[in-house]
Scaffold this active site. Structure first.
Site, PDB file in Angstrom:
ATOM      1  N   ILE A   1       5.405   0.809   1.690  1.00  0.00           N
ATOM      2  CA  ILE A   1       6.794   1.149   2.023  1.00  0.00           C
ATOM      3  C   ILE A   1       7.210   0.390   3.287  1.00  0.00           C
ATOM      4  O   ILE A   1       8.347  -0.092   3.391  1.00  0.00           O
ATOM      5  CB  ILE A   1       6.948   2.668   2.180  1.00  0.00           C
TER       6      ILE A   1
ATOM      7  N   LYS B   1       3.031  16.268   8.350  1.00  0.00           N
ATOM      8  CA  LYS B   1       4.411  15.766   8.164  1.00  0.00           C
ATOM      9  C   LYS B   1       5.431  16.753   8.756  1.00  0.00           C
ATOM     10  O   LYS B   1       6.475  16.330   9.276  1.00  0.00           O
ATOM     11  CB  LYS B   1       4.716  15.486   6.690  1.00  0.00           C
TER      12      LYS B   1
ATOM     13  N   TYR C   1      -1.568  18.250  -1.265  1.00  0.00           N
ATOM     14  CA  TYR C   1      -1.069  17.490  -0.109  1.00  0.00           C
ATOM     15  C   TYR C   1      -1.597  18.116   1.192  1.00  0.00           C
ATOM     16  O   TYR C   1      -1.814  17.426   2.182  1.00  0.00           O
ATOM     17  CB  TYR C   1       0.458  17.389  -0.135  1.00  0.00           C
TER      18      TYR C   1
ATOM     19  N   ALA D   1      -1.765   4.052  -0.349  1.00  0.00           N
ATOM     20  CA  ALA D   1      -2.003   5.415   0.139  1.00  0.00           C
ATOM     21  C   ALA D   1      -1.981   6.423  -1.005  1.00  0.00           C
ATOM     22  O   ALA D   1      -2.575   7.498  -0.895  1.00  0.00           O
ATOM     23  CB  ALA D   1      -0.963   5.794   1.194  1.00  0.00           C
TER      24      ALA D   1
ATOM     25  N   GLN E   1      -3.757  -2.252  10.979  1.00  0.00           N
ATOM     26  CA  GLN E   1      -4.569  -1.128  11.432  1.00  0.00           C
ATOM     27  C   GLN E   1      -5.995  -1.518  11.809  1.00  0.00           C
ATOM     28  O   GLN E   1      -6.593  -0.896  12.678  1.00  0.00           O
ATOM     29  CB  GLN E   1      -4.579  -0.044  10.351  1.00  0.00           C
TER      30      GLN E   1
ATOM     31  N   THR F   1       1.729   3.388  -3.900  1.00  0.00           N
ATOM     32  CA  THR F   1       1.222   2.483  -2.852  1.00  0.00           C
ATOM     33  C   THR F   1      -0.286   2.646  -2.736  1.00  0.00           C
ATOM     34  O   THR F   1      -0.892   3.465  -3.421  1.00  0.00           O
ATOM     35  CB  THR F   1       1.847   2.825  -1.487  1.00  0.00           C
TER      36      THR F   1
HETATM   37  O1  0WE Z   1       1.720  10.803   2.593  1.00  0.00           O
HETATM   38  C1  0WE Z   1       1.256  10.489   1.527  1.00  0.00           C
HETATM   39  C2  0WE Z   1      -0.201  10.044   1.432  1.00  0.00           C
HETATM   40  C3  0WE Z   1      -0.825   9.716   2.742  1.00  0.00           C
HETATM   41  C4  0WE Z   1      -2.336   9.640   2.701  1.00  0.00           C
HETATM   42  C5  0WE Z   1      -3.041   9.104   1.645  1.00  0.00           C
HETATM   43  C6  0WE Z   1      -4.425   9.064   1.687  1.00  0.00           C
HETATM   44  C7  0WE Z   1      -5.244   8.550   0.539  1.00  0.00           C
HETATM   45  C8  0WE Z   1      -6.580   8.035   0.985  1.00  0.00           C
HETATM   46  C9  0WE Z   1      -3.026  10.133   3.774  1.00  0.00           C
HETATM   47  N1  0WE Z   1      -4.374  10.097   3.845  1.00  0.00           N
HETATM   48  C10 0WE Z   1      -5.074   9.565   2.823  1.00  0.00           C
HETATM   49  N2  0WE Z   1      -6.433   9.531   2.935  1.00  0.00           N
HETATM   50  C11 0WE Z   1      -7.211   8.865   2.056  1.00  0.00           C
HETATM   51  O2  0WE Z   1      -8.458   8.899   2.173  1.00  0.00           O
HETATM   52  N3  0WE Z   1       2.020  10.595   0.391  1.00  0.00           N
HETATM   53  C12 0WE Z   1       3.358  11.102   0.495  1.00  0.00           C
HETATM   54  C13 0WE Z   1       1.534  10.228  -0.955  1.00  0.00           C
HETATM   55  C14 0WE Z   1       0.909  11.445  -1.559  1.00  0.00           C
HETATM   56  O3  0WE Z   1      -0.358  11.790  -1.262  1.00  0.00           O
HETATM   57  C15 0WE Z   1      -0.627  12.961  -1.928  1.00  0.00           C
HETATM   58  C16 0WE Z   1       0.484  13.358  -2.647  1.00  0.00           C
HETATM   59  C17 0WE Z   1       1.488  12.388  -2.405  1.00  0.00           C
HETATM   60  C18 0WE Z   1       2.877  12.373  -2.937  1.00  0.00           C
HETATM   61  C19 0WE Z   1      -1.787  13.728  -1.943  1.00  0.00           C
HETATM   62  C20 0WE Z   1      -1.832  14.882  -2.711  1.00  0.00           C
HETATM   63  C21 0WE Z   1      -0.718  15.285  -3.416  1.00  0.00           C
HETATM   64  C22 0WE Z   1       0.455  14.536  -3.401  1.00  0.00           C
END
Ligand code: 0WE
Length: 257
Positions: free
Chosen positions: A20, A164, A157, A197, A40, A195
């Site tokens: 993003i 957040k 999440y 992430a 990073q 993405t």
């Molecule tokens: O903010 C996010 C994801 C951010 C994120 C992603 C990861 C994946 C790999 C933070 N930490 C990690 N750590 C890791 O090891 N989102 C808004 C995307 C997202 O992530 C989810 C979602 C959504 C939507 C996780 C669970 C449920 C829904």
């Protein structure tokens, strides 16, 4: 002339071309801004270097681990030197929680996972805003990325939703502190985007299908649409908007059922 002509900006959170942060960087650049990038860690350096170099050979690229005060101090020294002591725009598109914390129950979140998620995903906005503010002598616009899990439970999440929520509340307190300097601080709450992430998150494609079925616009948000919202928030069109969370989610957030 683009609406951001002559503006100087710094982008935190590009990992690859699907990020993003990259979509918003492209929109800021297309609107006329001159940008600097951070990456990073060594793992992401080559990727970000390739992308940043498409904006010209002298695009500033520097490492920033947002959990390190020494990195943040060095980055703003470098950005200040590069842009002649001024800065107008900052994008925060950085989040992390340990994978285990996004898989089990929220009640199982460890103290360490909670600390890391908040340090990387929420406190970093405060630290970056403090670093940027002295360079934003003509006012500025700070944009951070959030997600609906900050206000309602999205299964799995978990601690990211709590982080957040802290990010969104921090946006309001920063907007209050920095408002007198004409520095605006806002969040874009994006619908789900495929993405790096999001990759590996169990059920992510089901989530995209759920949004398509339930959002008023019956589709998912596109990265370039997040870019255009980012450009709006950075522009004079948003001169009276600060401390807000703007939902860019095809309307999903308004639904009760
Ligand atoms: O903010 C996010 C994801 C951010 C994120 C992603 C990861 C994946 C790999 C933070 N930490 C990690 N750590 C890791 O090891 N989102 C808004 C995307 C997202 O992530 C989810 C979602 C959504 C939507 C996780 C669970 C449920 C829904």
């Amino acid at each position: 002339m683009g609406e951001l002509t002559g503006k100087k900006g710094v982008i935190f959170g590009v990992a690859n071309k699907r990020s993003i942060a990259w979509a918003i960087a492209q929109a800021w650049q297309e609107a006329g801004a001159e940008l600097a990038f951070t990456y990073q860690g060594e793992r992401l350096k080559d990727n970000v270097e390739q992308l940043a170099s498409t904006f010209g050979p002298q695009t500033l690229l520097t490492e920033c681990d947002v959990t390190r005060d020494d990195h943040i101090e060095r980055v703003f020294n470098e950005v200040g030197a590069h842009f002649g002591g001024r800065l107008d725009l900052l994008l925060h598109s950085v989040a992390f929680a340990p994978k285990a914390a996004l898989e089990g129950d929220f009640v199982s979140t460890t103290r360490e996972a909670f600390r890391v998620a908040h340090d990387v995903s929420a406190y970093s906005l405060v630290a970056l805003a403090r670093g940027a503010a002295p360079l934003m002598t003509n006012g500025g616009s700070i944009v951070a990325m959030s997600y609906y899990g900050a206000e309602k439970v999205v299964p799995h999440y978990n601690v990211m939703g709590v982080a957040k929520a802290a990010l969104e509340a921090s946006t309001r307190y920063l907007a209050y502190d920095l408002g007198p300097k004409k520095i605006r601080v806002n969040c874009i709450s994006a619908g789900p985007v495929n993405t790096l992430a999001a990759r590996g998150i169990a059920g992510f494609s089901d989530m995209l299908a759920h949004y398509e079925a339930h959002a008023p616009l019956k589709r998912n948000v596109l990265p370039e649409e997040l870019g255009r919202t980012g450009a709006f928030l950075a522009s004079d069109g948003a001169a009276a908007i600060t401390g807000q969370v703007l939902y860019v989610d095809c309307g999903y957030q308004i639904m009760g059922m």
